[in-house]
Enzyme design. Structure first.
Site, PDB file in Angstrom:
ATOM      1  N   LYS A 234       0.838  -1.205   0.000  1.00  0.00           N
ATOM      2  CA  LYS A 234       0.000   0.000   0.000  1.00  0.00           C
ATOM      3  C   LYS A 234       0.871   1.253   0.000  1.00  0.00           C
ATOM      4  O   LYS A 234       0.593   2.232  -0.698  1.00  0.00           O
ATOM      5  CB  LYS A 234      -0.946  -0.004   1.218  1.00  0.00           C
ATOM      6  CG  LYS A 234      -2.073  -1.020   1.081  1.00  0.00           C
ATOM      7  CD  LYS A 234      -2.843  -1.233   2.382  1.00  0.00           C
ATOM      8  CE  LYS A 234      -3.817  -2.408   2.237  1.00  0.00           C
ATOM      9  NZ  LYS A 234      -4.466  -2.797   3.491  1.00  0.00           N
TER      10      LYS A 234
ATOM     11  N   ASP B  38     -10.148   4.168   4.874  1.00  0.00           N
ATOM     12  CA  ASP B  38     -10.335   2.734   4.669  1.00  0.00           C
ATOM     13  C   ASP B  38     -11.793   2.339   4.963  1.00  0.00           C
ATOM     14  O   ASP B  38     -12.167   1.180   4.795  1.00  0.00           O
ATOM     15  CB  ASP B  38      -9.368   1.971   5.589  1.00  0.00           C
ATOM     16  CG  ASP B  38      -9.053   0.566   5.095  1.00  0.00           C
ATOM     17  OD1 ASP B  38      -9.203   0.307   3.888  1.00  0.00           O
ATOM     18  OD2 ASP B  38      -8.654  -0.276   5.929  1.00  0.00           O
TER      19      ASP B  38
ATOM     20  N   GLN C 106      -3.951  -1.397   9.740  1.00  0.00           N
ATOM     21  CA  GLN C 106      -3.939  -2.722   9.106  1.00  0.00           C
ATOM     22  C   GLN C 106      -4.579  -3.738  10.053  1.00  0.00           C
ATOM     23  O   GLN C 106      -4.250  -3.786  11.237  1.00  0.00           O
ATOM     24  CB  GLN C 106      -2.488  -3.127   8.770  1.00  0.00           C
ATOM     25  CG  GLN C 106      -2.367  -4.436   8.034  1.00  0.00           C
ATOM     26  CD  GLN C 106      -3.023  -4.397   6.652  1.00  0.00           C
ATOM     27  OE1 GLN C 106      -2.954  -3.397   5.947  1.00  0.00           O
ATOM     28  NE2 GLN C 106      -3.677  -5.483   6.274  1.00  0.00           N
TER      29      GLN C 106
END
Ligand code: NAP
Length: 286
Positions: A58, A125, A102
């Site tokens: 990412k 996200d 994450q």
């Protein structure tokens, strides 16, 4: 369907490339107009090899798109309170425009509490309850990235949703549940299936649109795909295998996502796009 029918492939690689190109241009425009480079903070707890790889990937994609990234690696012994403090500090840092935690964060941490420490305007996200609620209501907010990518693919291929029966197999907070709500917000009639569903196959057979989001290789077989249905396979299992038995499903579906090259590439594209959108908003640009 004729015996030789083959579904059209939904090309996630190509669509993701176009989204990233537009995002790169927008990031450059922001930097030029404001002197500020959009910045994504990535937070990783522990050193799970798959998570390390995902975060590295990412960040590399950010760099390529002209987005700065700031990495915060925390030890596996981190407590919920410490992680919440880190995310709250990033939420208040004006130099950070988007935050990615994450996940999974590992045992011993209250993942929901951690997600909720991310400010909604930086939740690129799409993991907070605020983002889930806003996007479920069709209001402005960041979409969970994979569901957002799926909706972009459906739109790209002109799939009509209003009044159609969409069957979502899987109900995880980051994938199944939000994609069902996004489909509902666009007037599909949505059925959720999960591990306690009885007679999954009978329900899938009724679907105009099937979204497989399970993590079980080839769970959905072509014989259960309604002729002419649209099949979205979000599953990603070892050996590049999806949750749909591609070879049989493509003989009955009208449109189908391949694995790899379907849903997969869309997730990072939406993450980058939402990071740049967050920066633009925080910097007072449209
Ligand atoms: P998850 O959190 O493990 O959720 C799996 C869901 O599938 C759960 O809702 C579970 O039901 C349901 N399920 C399990 N076995 C089932 C069965 N036999 N029949 C019907 N439903 C069943 O997984 P996830 O994070 O949503 O990920 C799902 C898949 O998508 C994985 O293959 C993952 O790798 C992939 N994925 C891909 C991307 C991407 O393309 N970028 C992003 C995220 C995830 P219960 O709720 O009852 O347990």
């Amino acid at each position: 369907m004729s015996p030789t029918h083959t579904a059209q492939l939904m090309d996630g690689t190509g669509l993701a490339r176009r989204i990233v190109e537009e995002t790169t241009a927008k990031a450059a425009e922001i930097a030029q107009r404001t002197g500020v480079t959009p910045c994504l903070a990535t937070v990783l707890v522990g050193d799970d090899p798959a998570s390390v790889t995902y975060v590295r990937m990412k960040r590399a994609r950010c760099a390529k798109a002209g987005i700065q990234s700031r990495h915060i690696g925390l030890p596996a012994t981190t407590t919920t309170a410490e992680l919440v403090d880190t995310l709250a500090a990033l939420s208040h840092d004006p130099q950070v425009h988007g935050i990615l935690l994450q996940h999974p964060v590992g045992p011993g941490i209250d993942e929901r509490a951690a997600f909720e420490a991310i400010a909604p305007e930086k939740d690129v996200d799409g993991v907070t309850m605020h983002s889930f609620g806003a996007t479920s209501f069709g209001l402005p907010g960041f979409e969970s990235c994979t569901p957002g990518g799926i909706m972009r693919l459906l739109d790209e291929y002109g799939v009509e949703l209003a009044g159609k029966h969409a069957v979502v197999v899987g109900r995880s907070p980051i994938l199944g549940k939000p994609v069902g709500m996004l489909l509902l917000a666009q007037d599909a009639t949505v059925t959720y299936c999960h591990s306690r569903t009885t007679d999954l196959q009978a329900i899938v057979r009724e679907a105009d649109i099937v979204v497989a989001a399970v993590g079980r290789p080839r769970l959905i077989h072509g014989q259960d795909v309604k002729p002419g249905a649209v099949v979205i396979d979000a599953g990603y299992n070892p050996g590049n295998v999806g949750d749909v038995d591609f070879d049989t499903a493509r003989t009955r579906a009208r449109l189908i996502t391949p694995v790899p090259g379907g849903v997969g590439p869309m997730t990072i594209a939406v993450l980058l796009e939402q990071t740049v959108a967050a920066a633009a908003r925080q910097l007072g640009m449209r």
